[in-house]
Motif scaffolding. Structure first.
Motif, PDB file in Angstrom:
ATOM      1  N   ALA A  94       1.030  -1.009  -0.136  1.00  0.00           N
ATOM      2  CA  ALA A  94      -0.338   0.444  -0.070  1.00  0.00           C
ATOM      3  C   ALA A  94       0.912   0.903   0.222  1.00  0.00           C
ATOM      4  O   ALA A  94       0.890   2.679  -0.385  1.00  0.00           O
ATOM      5  N   ILE A 144      -2.934  -5.391  -4.272  1.00  0.00           N
ATOM      6  CA  ILE A 144      -3.161  -4.382  -3.986  1.00  0.00           C
ATOM      7  C   ILE A 144      -2.657  -3.246  -4.049  1.00  0.00           C
ATOM      8  O   ILE A 144      -3.534  -2.141  -4.848  1.00  0.00           O
ATOM      9  N   LEU A 148      -4.949   0.048  -5.495  1.00  0.00           N
ATOM     10  CA  LEU A 148      -4.883   0.819  -4.644  1.00  0.00           C
ATOM     11  C   LEU A 148      -4.998   1.863  -6.446  1.00  0.00           C
ATOM     12  O   LEU A 148      -5.489   2.987  -5.960  1.00  0.00           O
ATOM     13  N   CYS A 166      -8.083   0.525   3.166  1.00  0.00           N
ATOM     14  CA  CYS A 166      -7.089   1.182   3.084  1.00  0.00           C
ATOM     15  C   CYS A 166      -7.144   1.921   1.511  1.00  0.00           C
ATOM     16  O   CYS A 166      -8.172   1.808   1.070  1.00  0.00           O
TER      17      CYS A 166
END
Length: 310
Positions: A94, A144, A148, A166
């Motif tokens: 992230a 991830i 994102l 997130c």
């Protein structure tokens, strides 16, 4: 402009100590002479043969890639930039997505996010990163990162990573985020990445540094594309090409895997013809790995770009 494909250049890694002002000067000069892209290796530390000829080794590492890309983004205006390629093991995924979104914004939407699993165990142990199960770790990290960058939000529960609501904010400046490039041609990595990436890349030492060798790899990757349900035309084929100019003595970097390989050499016209051969073999974007990598070399290759543009 009739350039047969995009042409980029990899800036210095560990060939020698390069002061930061020289890195900036090379980046700006490469943009000025017409390169389409600038690339920085994502490595931390190498054990290299003693340049004095002894039996021992020396330790050398490049500048950190994401802060370097941010600085280069701020002093250039046209060229695409990217890590060549970012190891997903060196940052929490992230956080890597956050860094990529920031660099993309600083550059005004010029980032290509090259991603890979890494290979150099020495830097993993030196900096305290886990080396085992790298592809499995990459698979989670890749999920991830791409989620994102493209959707800006994720909940994730895996073997290695856990994220709760997130969010990447500010988001990348481009809808859908920066293009993703897979820096691997291993079968498992291709099956993980090809359903999702915008391009794939092969390092010069893995295909023999010839247009014919690249064409063979491209055919295999395109077959895998079809197997995983992806149209090969949707995924650009890219390749690193090792180019040696006058004064080159062998670029010290990476892992040659014990193979005897030969750089691309010749006059500006001969270099242009050989580069065009890679485009004819299906390359949409080339990253030149140049020996020696200096401002003078960049200027010389500017003449090659002019010939290609004709």
């Amino acid at each position: 402009m009739t350039r047969p494909c995009k042409i980029g250049i990899q800036l210095p890694e560990v060939e020698r100590y390069v002061p930061w002002p020289e890195v900036i000067a090379m980046a700006q000069r490469a943009e000025a002479v017409g390169f389409d892209s600038l690339w920085l290796g994502d490595h931390l530390l190498y054990d290299l043969p003693d340049p004095a000829g002894g039996t021992g080794t020396i330790q050398r590492g490049p500048w950190e890639v994401w802060t370097s890309l941010a600085a280069i983004a701020a002093v250039t205006s046209r060229v695409e930039i990217g890590p060549f390629v970012a190891s997903t093991s060196f940052h929490a995924p992230a956080m890597l997505a956050k860094q990529a979104a920031t660099v993309d914004a600083i550059s005004g939407g010029r980032l290509i996010a090259g991603l890979g699993a890494g290979w150099n165990e020495r830097e993993y142990s030196a900096f305290g990163f886990e080396y085992d199960q790298r592809v499995s770790r990459f698979e989670e990290a890749f999920t991830i990162i791409r989620t994102l960058l493209r959707e800006h939000r994720i909940d994730f529960e895996g073997r290695f990573h856990r994220l709760q609501d997130c969010v990447i904010d500010p988001p990348p400046v481009r809808p859908g985020g920066p293009p993703l490039m897979l820096g691997s041609i291993s079968d498992r990595m291709l099956r993980i990445g090809l359903p999702h990436v915008d391009s794939w890349n092969v390092w010069w030492a893995l295909y023999g540094n010839t247009a014919d060798g690249f064409a063979e790899v491209r055919e295999r990757v395109e077959a895998t594309c079809r197997e995983v349900g992806r149209d090969p035309a949707e995924v650009e084929a890219t390749a690193a090409v090792y180019v040696q100019l006058d004064g080159g003595a062998g670029r010290v970097m990476g892992d040659l895997r014990g193979r005897q390989l030969y750089p691309v050499r010749g006059t500006q016209a001969e270099l242009a013809d050989q580069v065009a051969g890679f485009a004819a073999a299906g390359a949409a974007h080339l990253q030149l790995v140049v020996d020696p990598i200096t401002e003078a070399s960049i200027d010389h290759l500017g003449g090659v770009l002019e010939l290609l543009d004709r």
